[in-house]
Design an enzyme around this catalytic site. Structure first.
Site, short mmCIF file in Angstrom:
data_model
loop_
_atom_site.label_atom_id
_atom_site.label_comp_id
_atom_site.label_asym_id
_atom_site.label_seq_id
_atom_site.Cartn_x
_atom_site.Cartn_y
_atom_site.Cartn_z
N LYS A 1 0.63 -1.12 -0.06
CA LYS A 1 -0.20 0.34 0.23
C LYS A 1 0.52 1.27 0.35
CE LYS A 1 -3.37 0.86 4.00
NZ LYS A 1 -2.79 1.87 4.11
N SER A 2 1.82 1.19 0.63
CA SER A 2 2.90 2.79 1.08
C SER A 2 3.40 2.97 -0.03
CB SER A 2 3.97 2.60 1.76
OG SER A 2 3.80 2.30 3.51
N ARG B 1 3.09 6.23 -2.99
CA ARG B 1 3.57 6.55 -3.80
C ARG B 1 4.45 6.71 -4.99
NH1 ARG B 1 4.33 5.54 1.46
NH2 ARG B 1 5.84 6.85 3.26
N GLY C 1 -5.02 8.33 5.60
CA GLY C 1 -4.21 9.06 5.77
C GLY C 1 -2.51 9.49 4.93
N ARG D 1 -8.48 12.41 12.57
CA ARG D 1 -7.29 12.30 12.36
C ARG D 1 -6.27 13.74 12.87
NH1 ARG D 1 -5.06 7.21 8.69
NH2 ARG D 1 -4.06 7.22 10.74
N ASP E 1 1.48 -1.75 11.77
CA ASP E 1 0.11 -1.87 11.11
C ASP E 1 -0.04 -3.28 11.51
OD1 ASP E 1 -0.09 1.01 10.62
OD2 ASP E 1 0.59 0.63 8.44
N ARG F 1 -6.62 1.64 18.28
CA ARG F 1 -6.91 0.06 17.87
C ARG F 1 -5.83 -0.64 19.12
NH1 ARG F 1 -3.46 0.87 12.16
NH2 ARG F 1 -5.32 0.39 10.61
N ARG G 1 -7.77 -3.15 9.21
CA ARG G 1 -7.02 -4.53 10.21
C ARG G 1 -7.29 -4.47 11.41
NH1 ARG G 1 -3.14 -3.90 6.44
NH2 ARG G 1 -2.28 -1.75 5.47
#
Ligand code: S3P
Length: 424
Positions: free
Chosen positions: A19-20, A24, A91, A119, A311, A342, A384
């Site tokens: 995902k990250s 990018r 985020g 957030r 995570d 969480r 998650r």
């Protein structure tokens, strides 16, 4: 639909792209000149939000499932959006794009869903303001919606209080446009995908210990990017393979960047039998991960490892519930400001399954080893949480129902069918 106890997990699986790294690839491709082709892009809702925002900023992006093509227009190629940008639940989209928008010759309003609007954004507003940025939290609460009035920026050396790749990346992206160099020093090194990929696109960037420095106005050029499998998605299968008796699974082509591999280190410290095969070390390192059922023991998870498994802590808590003895998780207050709180949500749901767990200010104390029982799980629309408790259900007596289970589309749209394909 409910989930229930599994006899064993067997077979091979390939998890979707990271995902990250997918976020990018779209962002840096948009800021580069020419074509960027991205393979194994994560078609999750978060990354689609990033594509949507850059389309609104005038970038042509073709999404043909197997390959994403971004027709980048260079650092000065974005145009003013005709409507409010919507980052959805993401985020990463919100914080990274803010660093770019702060330097544009136009004004943008950026918002997202109910979770995003709660957030904390002061963590990016403050350093970007030190660079000269004009960003207003429109409700005055330090959260989105943000009104970003683009302006000229100057480089700074920012000492970050949090080990956050989103904060670091927002400042570095603003640094692409600033006058002079921009540096970020963080207390512990967070994921370094921005640093690795910006260099691939042609940025002048150097990392030394926990400090990274970027030079302004590079000539970024389109690239071909192959996104490795997401270790954060693999984590659910690693946990399942370790927890369900008689399991033996192979997870293919997973990113094992040392800033992300905390799940492997923690699982091994708990007694997990995990072997890496077919390791490759070009750019982002990858490997196939072989996992077999292992009786687990409690451990202490604290300090420098936390950003490398932040995570994964919900599913690590599930592993701890099944492990013999006590697991202590500390230094993880960041868990409170993720897609849900969480610490609270994991504690409530594991308690509902019969686990002896106590929430602390910066983590959890879990006395593991008692059998889990099926329960009604409140995911709070946090992907998650839903996936972690789907794994817990595999070792629980009786039925588990996960509320708002479809929130997994954020990072892993085919999660339930992939999990079912391994269950025997
Ligand atoms: C991310 C960084 C981490 C992580 C998030 C993705 C990124 O957040 O939890 O899922 O892609 O940079 P923080 O920067 O808030 O630690």
């Amino acid at each position: 639909m409910f989930l229930e106890k599994a006899k064993s997990l067997r077979g091979e699986i390939t998890v979707p792209g990271d995902k990250s790294i997918s976020h990018r690839a779209v962002m840096f491709g948009a800021l580069s000149r020419g074509r960027t082709e991205v393979r194994n892009f994560l078609q999750g809702a978060d990354c689609l939000s990033t594509i949507g925002c850059f389309r609104e900023l005038g970038i042509e992006i073709e999404n043909r499932e197997d390959v994403i093509t971004i027709h980048g227009r260079g650092l000065d190629g974005l145009s003013a959006p005709s409507r409010i940008l919507d980052a959805g639940n993401s985020g990463t989209t919100t914080r990274l794009i803010s660093g770019i928008l702060a330097a544009q010759p136009f004004e943008t309003i950026l918002t997202g869903d109910a979770s995003i609007r709660k957030r904390p954004m002061r963590r990016i507003i403050e350093p970007l303001a030190m660079m000269g940025a004009d960003i207003e939290s429109m409700d005055g609460n330090g959260c989105a919606p943000l009104k970003i009035h683009g302006t000229s920026l100057k480089g700074i050396h920012y000492l970050s209080r949090v080990a956050s790749a989103q904060v670091k990346s927002a400042v570095l992206l603003a640094g692409l446009y600033a006058e002079g160099e921009t540096s970020v020093t963080e207390p512990v090194l967070s994921r370094n995908h921005s640093e690795i990929m910006l260099e691939t696109f042609g940025a002048r960037i150097r990392a030394e210990g926990n400090t990274v420095t970027i030079s302004p106005r590079p000539c970024l050029e389109g690239r071909k990017i192959i996104v490795p499998g997401d270790i954060s998605s693999a984590a659910y299968f690693i946990a399942a393979g370790l927890l369900v008796p008689d399991s033996d699974i192979l997870i293919r082509n997973v990113g094992i960047n040392p800033t992300r591999d905390g799940i492997l280190r923690a699982a091994r410290a708990m007694g997990g039998k995990i072997t890496l095969l077919n390791e490759k070390h070009e750019g982002e390192p990858t490997a196939d991960i072989h996992v077999v059922y292992s009786p687990l023991q409690g451990t202490v998870i604290e300090g420098d490892i936390i950003p490398a498994l932040i995570d994964e802590l919900p599913v690590i808590a599930v592993m701890a519930a099944a492990a013999e003895g006590t697991t202590i998780i500390r230094d993880a207050a960041e868990l409170k400001v993720k897609e849900s709180d969480r610490i609270q949500v994991v504690t409530e749901n594991l308690s509902a399954m019969g686990c002896d767990i106590t929430a602390t200010d910066d983590g959890m104390v879990i006395n593991g080893g008692s059998p889990l029982k099926g329960a009604s799980i409140l995911s709070h629309n946090d992907h998650r949480i839903a996936m972690s408790f789907a794994i817990a259900s595999l070792i629980a007596e009786g039925e588990t129902v996960i509320r708002d289970r479809e929130c997994v589309t954020i990072s892993y749209p085919d999660f339930y069918s992939d999990l079912a394909s391994l269950c025997r």
